[in-house]
Write a protein that holds these residues in place. Structure first.
Motif, short mmCIF file in Angstrom:
data_model
loop_
_atom_site.label_atom_id
_atom_site.label_comp_id
_atom_site.label_asym_id
_atom_site.label_seq_id
_atom_site.Cartn_x
_atom_site.Cartn_y
_atom_site.Cartn_z
N LYS A 244 62.09 66.50 21.92
CA LYS A 244 61.01 66.49 22.90
C LYS A 244 61.00 65.18 23.68
O LYS A 244 61.17 64.10 23.12
CB LYS A 244 59.67 66.67 22.17
CG LYS A 244 58.46 66.83 23.06
CD LYS A 244 57.22 67.07 22.21
CE LYS A 244 55.96 67.16 23.06
NZ LYS A 244 54.76 67.37 22.23
N GLY A 245 60.79 65.29 24.99
CA GLY A 245 60.71 64.11 25.83
C GLY A 245 61.60 64.23 27.05
O GLY A 245 62.31 65.23 27.26
N ASP A 246 61.58 63.22 27.88
CA ASP A 246 62.37 63.16 29.11
C ASP A 246 63.84 62.99 28.74
O ASP A 246 64.22 61.99 28.11
CB ASP A 246 61.89 61.98 29.95
CG ASP A 246 62.49 61.95 31.35
OD1 ASP A 246 63.64 62.38 31.52
OD2 ASP A 246 61.80 61.48 32.28
N ALA A 247 64.68 63.94 29.14
CA ALA A 247 66.09 63.88 28.77
C ALA A 247 66.79 62.64 29.30
O ALA A 247 67.80 62.21 28.74
CB ALA A 247 66.81 65.14 29.28
N ARG A 248 66.26 62.06 30.37
CA ARG A 248 66.86 60.83 30.89
C ARG A 248 66.74 59.69 29.88
O ARG A 248 67.51 58.73 29.93
CB ARG A 248 66.20 60.44 32.21
CG ARG A 248 66.48 61.42 33.35
CD ARG A 248 65.68 61.11 34.58
NE ARG A 248 64.25 61.29 34.35
CZ ARG A 248 63.31 61.08 35.28
NH1 ARG A 248 63.67 60.65 36.48
NH2 ARG A 248 62.04 61.28 34.99
N GLN A 249 65.80 59.83 28.96
CA GLN A 249 65.62 58.83 27.91
C GLN A 249 66.19 59.30 26.57
O GLN A 249 66.77 58.51 25.81
CB GLN A 249 64.14 58.50 27.75
CG GLN A 249 63.49 57.94 29.00
CD GLN A 249 61.97 57.90 28.92
OE1 GLN A 249 61.40 58.21 27.88
NE2 GLN A 249 61.33 57.52 30.01
N THR A 250 66.03 60.58 26.27
CA THR A 250 66.41 61.07 24.94
C THR A 250 67.90 61.38 24.82
O THR A 250 68.48 61.18 23.75
CB THR A 250 65.59 62.32 24.58
OG1 THR A 250 65.79 63.33 25.58
CG2 THR A 250 64.11 61.99 24.47
N LEU A 251 68.53 61.88 25.90
CA LEU A 251 69.94 62.22 25.79
C LEU A 251 70.82 60.99 25.57
O LEU A 251 71.73 61.03 24.72
CB LEU A 251 70.40 63.02 27.02
CG LEU A 251 71.89 63.38 27.06
CD1 LEU A 251 72.34 64.11 25.80
CD2 LEU A 251 72.19 64.23 28.30
N SER B 88 73.18 60.30 37.01
CA SER B 88 73.23 59.52 35.77
C SER B 88 73.04 60.41 34.54
O SER B 88 73.70 60.22 33.51
CB SER B 88 72.18 58.41 35.78
OG SER B 88 70.87 58.95 35.88
N LEU B 89 72.17 61.43 34.66
CA LEU B 89 71.96 62.34 33.54
C LEU B 89 73.18 63.23 33.33
O LEU B 89 73.60 63.49 32.19
CB LEU B 89 70.71 63.20 33.76
CG LEU B 89 70.30 64.11 32.59
CD1 LEU B 89 70.11 63.31 31.31
CD2 LEU B 89 69.04 64.88 32.93
N LEU B 90 73.80 63.67 34.41
CA LEU B 90 75.01 64.49 34.28
C LEU B 90 76.16 63.67 33.68
O LEU B 90 77.00 64.22 32.96
CB LEU B 90 75.40 65.07 35.64
CG LEU B 90 74.38 66.05 36.24
CD1 LEU B 90 74.85 66.56 37.60
CD2 LEU B 90 74.11 67.22 35.29
N SER B 91 76.17 62.37 33.95
CA SER B 91 77.17 61.51 33.30
C SER B 91 76.94 61.45 31.80
O SER B 91 77.89 61.42 31.00
CB SER B 91 77.12 60.10 33.88
OG SER B 91 77.54 60.10 35.23
N GLU B 92 75.65 61.47 31.40
CA GLU B 92 75.34 61.50 29.97
C GLU B 92 75.75 62.84 29.36
O GLU B 92 76.18 62.89 28.20
CB GLU B 92 73.85 61.24 29.75
CG GLU B 92 73.43 59.80 30.00
CD GLU B 92 74.04 58.82 29.01
OE1 GLU B 92 74.34 59.23 27.86
OE2 GLU B 92 74.22 57.66 29.38
#
Length: 222
Positions: free
Chosen positions: A135-142, A169-173
């Motif tokens: 749970k949470g913002d994937a930009r932080q949790t992923l 940046s998220l797709l890079s993660e």
């Protein structure tokens, strides 16, 4: 954000629509057929299934994608657990999930086993399915996630309405958390999403979409 739940309205009494993002959780035509076309076929599943296979997802929503993958896993004869990790900022309460999933009677066996034990977040051991919803913002949790997936389901709301879940940046993660030879699939063919996936290292192709969507995107990470 981490304490917020999904905010819904219902279209035709069956299809949940996010009031926050003004977008339905699944296709108004046939959500199950869309999931099979986009996320299973888009990741060459169930052909790639093997013991220890791990699916990760951006946007858990109603749980439809997870149930569809779990059904395919069992129907393919697998008896070991399918690993499924989903990242969700605004989880849906189980009662709303049950209402939405009632539209798919062919998944009733898997739906009932899931909802019998699901509390709304965290982990869930379903014998042949090991589910974790973060749970949470994937930009932080992923970025903090320690594992890698063999296949990704990118199922956030429309990039036009939920751009945060489709940023470069998220797709890079996503790529960093993809095992070698892993794949990604999504219903959207938006140019900036394709470019983001390519810049992250995926070999990206645009293929026919489901229903009224002319195209979707799939990618492979060497």
């Amino acid at each position: 954000m981490q304490d917020q739940q999904a905010e819904l309205q219902w279209r035709d009494g069956q299809v949940p629509v996010s009031t926050r993002f003004d977008d339905p959780y699944f296709s108004l035509e046939n959500g199950l057929a869309e999931t099979r076309h986009v996320f299973l076929d888009g990741n060459d599943l169930p052909d790639r299934f093997r013991d220890g296979f791990h699916i990760a997802e951006l946007g858990f929503g109603t749980g439809l994608n997870m149930l569809t993958a779990w059904a395919a896993w069992e129907q393919a004869g697998h008896q070991t657990p399918l690993q499924f990790t989903s990242f969700e900022a605004f989880p849906m309460v189980p009662a709303d999930m049950a209402k939405a999933l009632a539209a798919f009677p062919s998944l009733s066996s898997w739906r009932d086993r899931f909802l019998e034990v699901w509390t709304g977040e965290g982990t869930c051991d379903l014998d042949t399915m090991h589910l974790t919803v973060i749970k949470g913002d994937a930009r932080q949790t992923l970025p903090a996630w320690a594992a890698q997936a063999d296949a990704w389901f990118l199922d956030g709301f429309s990039p036009a309405k939920n751009p945060e879940l489709w940023g470069e940046s998220l797709l890079s993660e996503v790529a960093r958390h993809t095992a070698p030879g892993g794949t990604v699939a999504t219903y959207t063919a938006a140019g900036f999403v394709r470019r983001g996936l390519m810049n992250a290292g995926f070999d990206v192709s645009r293929v026919p979409g489901y229903g009224r969507k002319r195209h979707m995107v799939r990618g492979f990470l060497a």
